[in-house]
Design an enzyme around this catalytic site. Structure first.
Site, PDB file in Angstrom:
ATOM      1  N   THR A  10       0.748  -1.147  -0.072  1.00  0.00           N
ATOM      2  CA  THR A  10      -0.040  -0.003  -0.225  1.00  0.00           C
ATOM      3  C   THR A  10       0.933   1.247  -0.022  1.00  0.00           C
ATOM      4  O   THR A  10       1.597   1.287   0.636  1.00  0.00           O
ATOM      5  CB  THR A  10      -0.983  -0.066   1.298  1.00  0.00           C
ATOM      6  OG1 THR A  10      -1.670  -1.382   1.455  1.00  0.00           O
ATOM      7  CG2 THR A  10      -1.775   1.203   1.227  1.00  0.00           C
ATOM      8  N   THR A  32       9.319   2.479   0.018  1.00  0.00           N
ATOM      9  CA  THR A  32       8.625   2.796   1.546  1.00  0.00           C
ATOM     10  C   THR A  32       9.696   3.809   2.076  1.00  0.00           C
ATOM     11  O   THR A  32       9.232   5.012   2.511  1.00  0.00           O
ATOM     12  CB  THR A  32       9.244   1.658   2.404  1.00  0.00           C
ATOM     13  OG1 THR A  32       8.208   0.506   2.083  1.00  0.00           O
ATOM     14  CG2 THR A  32       8.738   1.803   3.855  1.00  0.00           C
ATOM     15  N   VAL A  90      15.495  -7.785  -0.503  1.00  0.00           N
ATOM     16  CA  VAL A  90      15.984  -9.012  -0.545  1.00  0.00           C
ATOM     17  C   VAL A  90      17.171  -8.904  -1.747  1.00  0.00           C
ATOM     18  O   VAL A  90      18.125  -9.595  -1.904  1.00  0.00           O
ATOM     19  CB  VAL A  90      15.070 -10.049  -0.769  1.00  0.00           C
ATOM     20  CG1 VAL A  90      15.975 -11.412  -1.304  1.00  0.00           C
ATOM     21  CG2 VAL A  90      14.303 -10.319   0.255  1.00  0.00           C
ATOM     22  N   ASP A  91      16.865  -7.887  -2.676  1.00  0.00           N
ATOM     23  CA  ASP A  91      17.536  -7.885  -3.913  1.00  0.00           C
ATOM     24  C   ASP A  91      19.064  -7.209  -3.590  1.00  0.00           C
ATOM     25  O   ASP A  91      19.746  -7.039  -4.518  1.00  0.00           O
ATOM     26  CB  ASP A  91      16.883  -7.126  -4.861  1.00  0.00           C
ATOM     27  CG  ASP A  91      15.610  -7.949  -5.493  1.00  0.00           C
ATOM     28  OD1 ASP A  91      15.649  -8.972  -5.262  1.00  0.00           O
ATOM     29  OD2 ASP A  91      14.799  -7.461  -6.268  1.00  0.00           O
ATOM     30  N   ARG A 123      23.268 -32.793 -18.660  1.00  0.00           N
ATOM     31  CA  ARG A 123      22.506 -31.603 -19.164  1.00  0.00           C
ATOM     32  C   ARG A 123      23.010 -30.299 -18.718  1.00  0.00           C
ATOM     33  O   ARG A 123      23.852 -30.144 -17.662  1.00  0.00           O
ATOM     34  CB  ARG A 123      21.197 -31.898 -18.398  1.00  0.00           C
ATOM     35  CG  ARG A 123      20.027 -32.891 -18.854  1.00  0.00           C
ATOM     36  CD  ARG A 123      18.854 -32.893 -17.929  1.00  0.00           C
ATOM     37  NE  ARG A 123      18.139 -33.775 -18.461  1.00  0.00           N
ATOM     38  CZ  ARG A 123      17.137 -34.338 -17.283  1.00  0.00           C
ATOM     39  NH1 ARG A 123      17.158 -34.099 -16.140  1.00  0.00           N
ATOM     40  NH2 ARG A 123      16.458 -35.480 -17.695  1.00  0.00           N
ATOM     41  N   GLY A 151      15.688 -10.872  -8.572  1.00  0.00           N
ATOM     42  CA  GLY A 151      16.727  -9.925  -9.180  1.00  0.00           C
ATOM     43  C   GLY A 151      16.007  -9.182 -10.413  1.00  0.00           C
ATOM     44  O   GLY A 151      16.240  -9.459 -11.590  1.00  0.00           O
ATOM     45  N   ARG A 152      14.985  -8.288 -10.022  1.00  0.00           N
ATOM     46  CA  ARG A 152      14.163  -7.571 -11.153  1.00  0.00           C
ATOM     47  C   ARG A 152      14.916  -6.841 -11.903  1.00  0.00           C
ATOM     48  O   ARG A 152      14.839  -6.697 -13.175  1.00  0.00           O
ATOM     49  CB  ARG A 152      12.735  -7.258 -10.692  1.00  0.00           C
ATOM     50  CG  ARG A 152      11.569  -7.295 -11.545  1.00  0.00           C
ATOM     51  CD  ARG A 152      10.335  -7.137 -11.003  1.00  0.00           C
ATOM     52  NE  ARG A 152       9.793  -8.110 -10.002  1.00  0.00           N
ATOM     53  CZ  ARG A 152       8.735  -8.553  -9.710  1.00  0.00           C
ATOM     54  NH1 ARG A 152       7.696  -7.640  -9.762  1.00  0.00           N
ATOM     55  NH2 ARG A 152       8.660  -9.600  -8.860  1.00  0.00           N
ATOM     56  N   GLU A 163      15.668 -12.887 -12.659  1.00  0.00           N
ATOM     57  CA  GLU A 163      14.387 -12.687 -13.327  1.00  0.00           C
ATOM     58  C   GLU A 163      14.070 -11.652 -14.477  1.00  0.00           C
ATOM     59  O   GLU A 163      13.497 -11.640 -15.246  1.00  0.00           O
ATOM     60  CB  GLU A 163      13.294 -12.723 -12.288  1.00  0.00           C
ATOM     61  CG  GLU A 163      13.351 -11.647 -11.341  1.00  0.00           C
ATOM     62  CD  GLU A 163      12.364 -11.614 -10.365  1.00  0.00           C
ATOM     63  OE1 GLU A 163      12.659 -11.293  -9.196  1.00  0.00           O
ATOM     64  OE2 GLU A 163      11.286 -12.120 -10.551  1.00  0.00           O
ATOM     65  N   HIS A 170       9.547 -18.136  -4.835  1.00  0.00           N
ATOM     66  CA  HIS A 170       9.304 -17.482  -3.405  1.00  0.00           C
ATOM     67  C   HIS A 170      10.013 -18.118  -2.288  1.00  0.00           C
ATOM     68  O   HIS A 170      10.267 -17.578  -1.393  1.00  0.00           O
ATOM     69  CB  HIS A 170       7.847 -17.586  -3.192  1.00  0.00           C
ATOM     70  CG  HIS A 170       6.959 -16.631  -3.992  1.00  0.00           C
ATOM     71  ND1 HIS A 170       6.487 -16.777  -5.349  1.00  0.00           N
ATOM     72  CD2 HIS A 170       6.685 -15.288  -3.585  1.00  0.00           C
ATOM     73  CE1 HIS A 170       6.077 -15.949  -5.838  1.00  0.00           C
ATOM     74  NE2 HIS A 170       6.109 -14.900  -4.837  1.00  0.00           N
TER      75      HIS A 170
END
Lengths: 341, 341, 341, 341
Positions: B73, B105, B126-127, B162, B170-171, B221, B271
């Site tokens: 929010t 924030t 977190v990143d 493989r 990590g956006r 990511e 997650h």
């Protein structure tokens, strides 16, 4: 260049990551070749070598221990000394030496540097007691293992309304006790740097107990109670002249129980703190230190060791790193102590 | 003093340790009282409070999540705004507010500070993408979880010859990918800060494969391939206009397989990286930050956040912390890339 | 029905999962109500109760310890006895009692059953020494913790060419030593059930050492050397009449070193084996046992305990479960011993 | 005797412990010699061998993967067939073959046995879906990893008041979902054996949410919703004819969110469940199975596989083990379902 490499002193999680970081960088980015010496300075003095190519370091960064072996041999004793070391280096065609070890190893490395041997150091101490670096590899792993063990001890303490005492590593300094104790929410942390009386410990324990908590006391192996609380005669030999078994944790537990009336049990974490898979933090730190040791070699920064400052790896003269034990400063202890009791 | 406290934005391991550190210090060392706001700014705007005494924070530092709840929010939207926040703070008799959260924030906290609200911040991401602090809590835990997962993936990769692709968080920045990839010995690390072509990735993968290794590719990511390698049209919606399931990890795996002929499998860690028991490192850091937030309140350092610099906790003005995403510097990426292939 | 519940004896990972399994089944599937007794039989004798509804068991199956507390109180001593227990049960309007505990608890439960008290038992022993059940909860967790610790010890042993001794739980039986030793690849496993001479131990240790391995010796706390190898006088009190600190692990390590000349170090795992988060195996087993205890109550199977047979949970009369310590059979020891040396 | 050995099919934690158990027993207790075949049946058909002596199996029981490599090759396709296999066995002077693998491997082994090849089998399936054995190795490790991941997901769910969906392995059976879901306290477990409507799932989710819990849904990868809830057209290919990315977890999460209005996030655990260090349980089981495979060879129990029954290892004819998928019985599902909602 041909580079010799050895690991010396006590085991520490991350040694293999240092070796891999150095060898991969040296062989794939540059064209260095490596020779490993077995069991620390011993292998150097005895010319006991191991192959050390890309092949040998495959996948080792997550392995505890050291593929080179280690020992506490002093390179100046016995057959050792500068001449012998120069001789062995010459026999192996070495241009430089990377020594991975603690205070003792680095002191020897300094002495060799002063005698003209081309050495670069990588600091290693699980206890985190080297002044010239923010952290040493192995410390984070040790703190993690100790913390997880204390998490387990607490549930048993809670179930039985007992006081649990956990003895952790730290012969001269209390870093592992401080960090693991803070992480685990200890009600008392006892470290060599701080004189703490049994009365004070009992007060913290009682206070936690009175609030319905199962008290957790973390004690570094090098902590000693004041002479009045535990006479020196009780610490060393038993009446048969044999060394008494049991460390400070096992000795203090009955004293706490006697003083408070609260059932108290001790656990000595011992060697499990310094073995096994290193934490990710330690693998990254150790890998970077290993890589940086090659930069130091390339830049001919003889007589320096690699060190962590903030988030950067720097090169620091041996002299700066030696002689000053990094103890827990009063401010850090006071900070932790605010949460006791 | 009466102090309000809230946690805002995504979950991060260590939030509860911050809360406990602040509340224990505030109530046992000083005589502060605390009021918790539920689900971040939402609770503040809606005056939805939780009791927050010594009792509530008992034993929570090892718990993931946040006992206060969290949400995304914005305090200036809807019923929110400076007047409403001042009103709620007055109704609760609050002298100060501690806001624990990320960039968003802290930006809101800065805006409120500028409007006269007495706020202290605790950075959370977190990143690890906040510029004013060496590390943020939660990052070490995420790196540890990702590294352990990759250790597992490697054995399967080895068994099957493989290539394994692991997508980590990590956006916008690649810190988690960089550290976990280095810890796990990845053969390629793909991060948003670095444009990397599919050809380059394929070359690294092939090179590792040719040496008999099962290639490990770590991808943040937020990484995107160049338009030529993966047209934008393939990334977003599917032909029904529904968002396509699967992230970059799942999308790049078949491209690598196509290019190299090496069987390739992707795993998206998701997650699990941001929940659960925090690492000891994060518990210590978070506890210290929580404790320091009380010092900041005591010293009336409004408009500042607590931050880690080296081994010290400092107070930093919000302005310094904002606007500059801490990206992976070229030097750190180059260092890691030396070990690729 | 109103059901009383208590946990008695030593802590074991999974106790809370038993409690949760029983209470959830009892309250949501049936319409039972529960009363918890604090600290085992003590709470029953002293009528010291705890509320025990769905609310109290929320999320506890992954927590070590027991929310009811435990103690080693004998219900027939002091104020206790059948009359007192009937009185307390009547005061609390109880129709049945579920007692979770080990050999001693179940023996008391049998005595009470014989006197007409309606009791169902749930077996608990970390040591896995109860004959009537394939496994007891807590055992798998203990074996897992011990195995992980040994994995760590081995890397240090390897680095230093040392023999490592790990002392694990098992006062009367060697199950934990057998399983953790087999899982960790121990070169010798010493258990109470098997008389093993120091010569034999030294031979195994030497054989492993000669093959280039760092020998790992696992010893159950209840193992004793033959009188010739360690006189009884050395085991008990020291010359001051104080109990000697240190268990068999610490005592045998110097004997091995003396006999073989191989540097040997001991670690006593102690209480960390019985606390903390239970393994998934133990959570499933404990949950199922808790649920089955309600079936036993519903079916009025008084005087029976729930037990695991293969993959099924069954009800077994107390009498069948008591008196026969489940020791490690010769065949299982021989099987393990094939891999020694 | 000379014994060939191969591992076939998907990776499973414990394969190396089987190999070590067999080779150590075979070489140190008996005087067998071993030949490893690389990558399963492929190596046998192509006569691609690996040395397999005591040296190669040193310390491998704690390593995930398989030192022999594995593949999904069918021994009857291509150049394969009974004649070719007899030829390769003869060329290597083999008296027997130990095949470690799942349903497909054992079916091939049976066919070879019927044609006179001397084979003993060791069952391997992470999914635990083989009828003739109580448990298969790898299953306990997978359940443990999934459970730990769910413990992490729950804290994030709690912090955000979200429903978390965890997709675990289990294409045809729901054992991993059942056990990990029960261990983690899931509010819904969806498995292939049970038809469950979206309405039912939504009801369980809503019920947990209404009690203030963050709902946890565990879904096996092989679960499908009824056609009415998710048309088959949505499952397979996307509109471009490409296989749709994302499994049932990612597909069901938005459906749950749509139905309940509760924010829902999915995580697919994927390959991390089948790699890495095996649990102590799996190491013991796998070691014992490996050892028992040598007994079977010694006793010439061709055409049988080793299996766990209760706490004993037995030899079972292939025929008994094949054709019957061990599904989750209704009673076990019902038992778990009592704790849903």
């Amino acid at each position: 260049m041909r580079i010799g490499m050895l690991t010396s002193g006590g085991d520490a999680p991350g040694l293999n990551a240092v070796i891999r970081g150095a060898v991969l960088t040296g062989t794939t980015v540059h064209t260095h070749e490596f020779v490993g010496f077995k069991d620390g300075w011993k292998g150097l003095v005895e010319n006991d070598t191991l192959p050390l190519s890309r092949h040998e370091v495959k996948g080792i960064s997550k392995q505890g221990g050291t593929i080179l072996g280690t020992s506490r041999t002093n390179p100046f004793e016995g057959r050792g000394g500068v001449d012998r070391i120069n001789e062995v280096m010459a026999e192996n065609g070495l241009d430089a030496l990377i020594a991975i070890g603690g205070e003792g190893t680095l002191a020897a490395a300094k002495r060799l540097t002063d005698a003209g041997v081309k050495i670069v150091g990588v600091p290693k101490t699980v206890d985190n007691d080297l002044d010239a670096t923010d952290y040493t590899f192995g410390f984070d792993t040790a703190v993690g293992i100790a913390t997880e063990a204390m998490d387990r001890l607490r549930t048993t303490g809670d179930a039985h309304n007992r006081c649990m005492v956990a003895e952790v590593m730290g012969r001269h300094v209390g870093w592992i006790a401080l960090h693991s104790g803070m992480a685990a929410g200890a009600h008392a942390i006892l470290i060599p740097e701080q004189k703490t009386t049994l009365d004070q410990v009992a007060e913290w324990v009682q206070s936690a107990y009175d609030r319905g908590r199962a008290p957790l006391v973390v004690v570094a192996e090098g902590f000693t109670l004041p002479e009045d609380d535990e006479p020196h005669s009780e610490r060393g030999l038993d009446a048969f002249g044999r060394p008494r078994l049991g460390g400070i944790g096992e000795r203090i537990a009955p004293l706490i129980e006697e003083r408070t009336g609260i059932e108290t049990r001790a656990t000595t974490l011992g060697h499990i703190q310094r073995g096994g898979t290193p934490s990710a933090f330690d693998r990254v730190l150790a890998t970077r230190l290993g890589m940086a040791s090659i930069s130091a070699v390339n830049e001919q920064h003889w007589g320096r060791m690699v060190a962590l400052r903030g988030t950067e790896i720097v090169h620091v003269p041996f002299a700066e790193a030696l002689g000053k034990l990094k103890t827990v400063p009063q401010s850090r202890y006071d900070e932790a102590a605010l949460l006791f009791g």
